[in-house]
Enzyme design. Structure first.
Site, PDB file in Angstrom:
ATOM      1  N   THR A  59       1.016  -1.189   0.246  1.00  0.00           N
ATOM      2  CA  THR A  59      -0.115   0.186  -0.021  1.00  0.00           C
ATOM      3  C   THR A  59       0.832   1.543   0.070  1.00  0.00           C
ATOM      4  O   THR A  59       0.605   2.335  -0.707  1.00  0.00           O
ATOM      5  CB  THR A  59      -1.237  -0.043   1.039  1.00  0.00           C
ATOM      6  N   CYS A  60       1.374   1.240   0.309  1.00  0.00           N
ATOM      7  CA  CYS A  60       2.866   2.346   0.622  1.00  0.00           C
ATOM      8  C   CYS A  60       2.856   3.035  -0.394  1.00  0.00           C
ATOM      9  O   CYS A  60       3.233   3.985  -1.416  1.00  0.00           O
ATOM     10  CB  CYS A  60       3.268   2.118   1.779  1.00  0.00           C
TER      11      CYS A  60
END
Length: 153
Positions: free
Chosen positions: A44-45
């Site tokens: 997700t980062c």
């Protein structure tokens, strides 16, 4: 403590992935989009920062600077930046002071890790005032990129 729109942005100086000091004050007169993220090299980062990478021209055209901040070391961030071709600075908040000042820190994260940056986005105006603030409780959620783009306009 959570920050709200209209408040002065907490000032900071952090080391970048290039091992240079970067201060928020360096950008007075420009809008600054700050993305806090929990950990380099996670799915997700990477999506969060790649979205900003792919929108870089839009923000640059509006005289806005993008900064990514996490508690990762500058060395980890350098490799993350290189592998993903990010055009903006990634800043190490290894001592967790800036994440704390912005209300974007988990007391406890996965695997018992303590003091990890929350996923968050802030837009700071030319006078260093907060004009957008979004701190997400779930690390699996992404910031509202459309709202960020609109407020920078």
């Amino acid at each position: 403590m959570s920050l709200t729109i209209g408040q002065p942005a907490p000032q900071f100086t952090l080391y970048s992935s290039a091992l240079k000091e970067v201060s928020l004050a360096d950008f007075k007169g420009r809008k600054v989009v700050i993305h806090f993220f929990p950990m380099a090299f996670t799915g997700t980062c990477t999506t969060q920062l790649c979205t900003m990478r792919d929108s870089f021209g839009y923000y640059e055209g509006l005289n806005a600077t993008i900064l990514g901040i996490s508690v990762d070391s500058p060395f980890t961030l350098a490799k993350f930046k290189e592998e993903n071709n990010y055009q903006f600075d990634l800043l190490s908040d290894f001592n967790k002071e800036v994440s704390t000042a912005y209300g974007a820190i988990y007391a406890e994260f996965v695997f018992g890790l303590k003091g990890v940056s929350k996923r968050a986005a802030f837009v700071i105006d030319e006078n260093q005032q907060i004009i957008y603030a979004e701190v997400l409780e779930s690390a699996g959620d992404l910031p509202d990129f459309a709202a960020i783009a609109e407020i920078v306009k």
